[in-house]
Scaffold this motif. Sequence first.
Motif, PDB file in Angstrom:
ATOM      1  N   PHE A  30     -22.061  49.905   3.842  1.00  0.00           N
ATOM      2  CA  PHE A  30     -21.081  50.169   4.896  1.00  0.00           C
ATOM      3  C   PHE A  30     -20.008  49.082   4.901  1.00  0.00           C
ATOM      4  CE2 PHE A  30     -19.442  50.221   9.227  1.00  0.00           C
ATOM      5  CZ  PHE A  30     -19.278  51.583   9.464  1.00  0.00           C
ATOM      6  N   ARG A  31     -20.419  47.833   4.695  1.00  0.00           N
ATOM      7  CA  ARG A  31     -19.461  46.724   4.643  1.00  0.00           C
ATOM      8  C   ARG A  31     -18.466  46.910   3.501  1.00  0.00           C
ATOM      9  NH1 ARG A  31     -19.425  41.809   6.961  1.00  0.00           N
ATOM     10  NH2 ARG A  31     -21.616  41.971   7.604  1.00  0.00           N
ATOM     11  N   GLU A  32     -18.968  47.300   2.351  1.00  0.00           N
ATOM     12  CA  GLU A  32     -18.082  47.522   1.209  1.00  0.00           C
ATOM     13  C   GLU A  32     -17.110  48.657   1.479  1.00  0.00           C
ATOM     14  OE1 GLU A  32     -17.689  45.706  -1.448  1.00  0.00           O
ATOM     15  OE2 GLU A  32     -19.239  44.298  -0.785  1.00  0.00           O
ATOM     16  N   LYS A  33     -17.587  49.700   2.126  1.00  0.00           N
ATOM     17  CA  LYS A  33     -16.729  50.842   2.455  1.00  0.00           C
ATOM     18  C   LYS A  33     -15.625  50.416   3.422  1.00  0.00           C
ATOM     19  CE  LYS A  33     -17.055  55.697   3.863  1.00  0.00           C
ATOM     20  NZ  LYS A  33     -16.744  56.239   2.530  1.00  0.00           N
ATOM     21  N   ALA A  34     -16.001  49.663   4.457  1.00  0.00           N
ATOM     22  CA  ALA A  34     -15.025  49.193   5.430  1.00  0.00           C
ATOM     23  C   ALA A  34     -14.005  48.257   4.779  1.00  0.00           C
ATOM     24  CB  ALA A  34     -15.738  48.482   6.580  1.00  0.00           C
ATOM     25  N   ARG A  35     -14.496  47.321   3.958  1.00  0.00           N
ATOM     26  CA  ARG A  35     -13.604  46.348   3.311  1.00  0.00           C
ATOM     27  C   ARG A  35     -12.631  47.048   2.368  1.00  0.00           C
ATOM     28  NH1 ARG A  35     -16.855  41.605   0.765  1.00  0.00           N
ATOM     29  NH2 ARG A  35     -17.291  41.303   2.987  1.00  0.00           N
ATOM     30  N   THR A  36     -13.137  48.029   1.607  1.00  0.00           N
ATOM     31  CA  THR A  36     -12.270  48.770   0.686  1.00  0.00           C
ATOM     32  C   THR A  36     -11.199  49.542   1.431  1.00  0.00           C
ATOM     33  OG1 THR A  36     -14.072  48.976  -0.910  1.00  0.00           O
ATOM     34  CG2 THR A  36     -12.245  50.534  -1.112  1.00  0.00           C
ATOM     35  N   HIS A  59      -5.435  50.099   3.098  1.00  0.00           N
ATOM     36  CA  HIS A  59      -4.497  50.487   4.147  1.00  0.00           C
ATOM     37  C   HIS A  59      -3.717  49.311   4.733  1.00  0.00           C
ATOM     38  CE1 HIS A  59      -5.697  54.782   4.690  1.00  0.00           C
ATOM     39  NE2 HIS A  59      -6.752  54.337   4.026  1.00  0.00           N
ATOM     40  N   LEU A  60      -3.994  48.096   4.274  1.00  0.00           N
ATOM     41  CA  LEU A  60      -3.281  46.931   4.802  1.00  0.00           C
ATOM     42  C   LEU A  60      -2.335  46.348   3.759  1.00  0.00           C
ATOM     43  CD1 LEU A  60      -6.080  45.112   6.830  1.00  0.00           C
ATOM     44  CD2 LEU A  60      -4.105  46.376   7.724  1.00  0.00           C
ATOM     45  N   LEU A 120      -6.204  54.770  11.789  1.00  0.00           N
ATOM     46  CA  LEU A 120      -7.625  54.493  11.993  1.00  0.00           C
ATOM     47  C   LEU A 120      -8.365  55.761  12.411  1.00  0.00           C
ATOM     48  CD1 LEU A 120      -7.361  51.140  13.982  1.00  0.00           C
ATOM     49  CD2 LEU A 120      -8.370  51.380  11.717  1.00  0.00           C
ATOM     50  N   GLY A 121      -7.752  56.511  13.320  1.00  0.00           N
ATOM     51  CA  GLY A 121      -8.390  57.713  13.831  1.00  0.00           C
ATOM     52  C   GLY A 121      -8.559  58.793  12.784  1.00  0.00           C
ATOM     53  N   ARG A 122      -7.575  58.940  11.910  1.00  0.00           N
ATOM     54  CA  ARG A 122      -7.657  59.979  10.881  1.00  0.00           C
ATOM     55  C   ARG A 122      -8.878  59.805   9.984  1.00  0.00           C
ATOM     56  NH1 ARG A 122      -1.930  59.720  10.699  1.00  0.00           N
ATOM     57  NH2 ARG A 122      -2.020  58.086   9.110  1.00  0.00           N
ATOM     58  N   TYR A 151     -12.901  43.867  10.121  1.00  0.00           N
ATOM     59  CA  TYR A 151     -11.579  44.104  10.703  1.00  0.00           C
ATOM     60  C   TYR A 151     -10.918  42.775  11.066  1.00  0.00           C
ATOM     61  CZ  TYR A 151      -7.869  46.363  13.360  1.00  0.00           C
ATOM     62  OH  TYR A 151      -6.631  46.784  13.803  1.00  0.00           O
ATOM     63  N   ALA A 152     -11.677  41.908  11.736  1.00  0.00           N
ATOM     64  CA  ALA A 152     -11.108  40.625  12.150  1.00  0.00           C
ATOM     65  C   ALA A 152     -10.760  39.764  10.943  1.00  0.00           C
ATOM     66  CB  ALA A 152     -12.087  39.896  13.062  1.00  0.00           C
ATOM     67  N   ARG A 153     -11.626  39.747   9.937  1.00  0.00           N
ATOM     68  CA  ARG A 153     -11.403  38.883   8.774  1.00  0.00           C
ATOM     69  C   ARG A 153     -10.263  39.388   7.894  1.00  0.00           C
ATOM     70  NH1 ARG A 153     -17.868  38.160   8.042  1.00  0.00           N
ATOM     71  NH2 ARG A 153     -18.064  36.325   9.377  1.00  0.00           N
ATOM     72  N   SER A 154      -9.957  40.683   7.968  1.00  0.00           N
ATOM     73  CA  SER A 154      -8.868  41.236   7.168  1.00  0.00           C
ATOM     74  C   SER A 154      -7.502  40.941   7.778  1.00  0.00           C
ATOM     75  CB  SER A 154      -9.035  42.756   7.038  1.00  0.00           C
ATOM     76  OG  SER A 154      -8.776  43.400   8.276  1.00  0.00           O
ATOM     77  N   ARG A 155      -7.515  40.371   9.019  1.00  0.00           N
ATOM     78  CA  ARG A 155      -6.282  40.090   9.764  1.00  0.00           C
ATOM     79  C   ARG A 155      -5.468  41.373   9.963  1.00  0.00           C
ATOM     80  NH1 ARG A 155      -4.201  34.166   7.510  1.00  0.00           N
ATOM     81  NH2 ARG A 155      -6.218  33.135   7.708  1.00  0.00           N
ATOM     82  N   ALA A 156      -6.162  42.432  10.254  1.00  0.00           N
ATOM     83  CA  ALA A 156      -5.522  43.709  10.563  1.00  0.00           C
ATOM     84  C   ALA A 156      -4.753  43.587  11.876  1.00  0.00           C
ATOM     85  CB  ALA A 156      -6.580  44.804  10.655  1.00  0.00           C
ATOM     86  N   PRO A 157      -3.836  44.523  12.154  1.00  0.00           N
ATOM     87  CA  PRO A 157      -3.021  44.425  13.374  1.00  0.00           C
ATOM     88  C   PRO A 157      -3.865  44.416  14.642  1.00  0.00           C
ATOM     89  CG  PRO A 157      -2.129  46.082  11.878  1.00  0.00           C
ATOM     90  CD  PRO A 157      -3.460  45.668  11.319  1.00  0.00           C
TER      91      PRO A 157
END
Length: 384
Positions: free
Chosen positions: A6-12, A17-18, A32-34, A64-70
């Motif tokens: 799941f972590r790999e999926k989220a990170r990818t 998208h960033l 995010l919702g799509r 999410y936090a570590r990726s520095r997403a908006p």
Amino acid sequence: MDDQAFREKARTWLEKHLGAGHPEGRAWERELGRDGWIGLGWTEDGYGNRRAGLTQQVVWAEEYARSRAPSRVGHIGENLLGPTLIAFGTREQKDRFLPAVARGEELWCQGYSEPGAGSDLAGVRTRAVREGGTYRISGQKIWTSLAQDADWCFVLARTEPGSARHHGLSFLLVPMDQPGRIEVRPIRQMTGTSEFNEVFFDGASARAEHLVGGEGNGWRVAMGLLAVERGVSTLVQQIGFEEELGQVIRAAVTNGAVDDPVVRDRLVRQWAELRTMRWNALRTLGSPQDRPGAPAAVGAPSVAKLLWGGWHQRLGELAMAVRGAGAAVGPRDWSAERPYELDAYQRMFLFSRADTIYGGSDEIQRNIIAERVLGLPREPREPR
């Protein structure tokens, strides 16, 4: 899917998208919702969000936090309204509001605090009067985050004339697009920014079917919402804290402040306290908080608030100590367009002055722990 997969999926997904020119604000919420990344903690099916267990919710929050997403403009709808409707809402309310939040299409703000009822939420004076199938709302809310962008506001209002304290309150879902009946005024802070607002209701309408939990049961619903406010989102906050602490440490190493034994001791203490906060947050997730009314369920959110509020305020002070005298100096390129520009350390220091006040002041949190967990005598209250 296990947590690592799941972590790999989220990170990818986040890396994809960033890229350069990624969307922010509403557009980012819809993106995010799509792909089903909103509402991971919801136990309800059919609202477009992907299934994820508690540890996977933590994984997503960390990535999410570590990726520095908006910064999220939809977090109030996802993390506060969503779980509250799942716990207290009717099927019709869930079907109406949860899918729109999960798709990132509707934004929410929180109508709780008032000029005379901040940490002492039972002092709410905003009124809601039933007129057939509609409630008419009049009053003022303050410190309302993101009200300038929100489509809806969940409002705690007094529906029983003559009631006092936590009696006679109701939890209403109010559309914000009511010109002439709802006015939003930004509040400029010491940082020069205006994330918070005053909101004035002058006969604003809310449909009777958008009353959550039944008339007069608003206190129960409001307390249920506050209990979920400091769940997985606390861990997200701590990832941000970790990044801020890392910046202060790097600055101390670069400018030599770390050679001062007092500064070095404060840096180590901040690091150790942050580790303790994380362990405490992980320990309380899925613990007796799941049993409403249990002492741990009442006290755990107050303990968490006391821990992070004081910690972050001390980090702001430490950042100023690391910067030295230069921390008191403003920018060199003052201009009419940007007359009040601060650096990250100055913003942290000024904003963190409020950390021990907003979200329930330290004094109120200590009273809750003393009275509801330790069973000590209640503090005398003056009649209103």
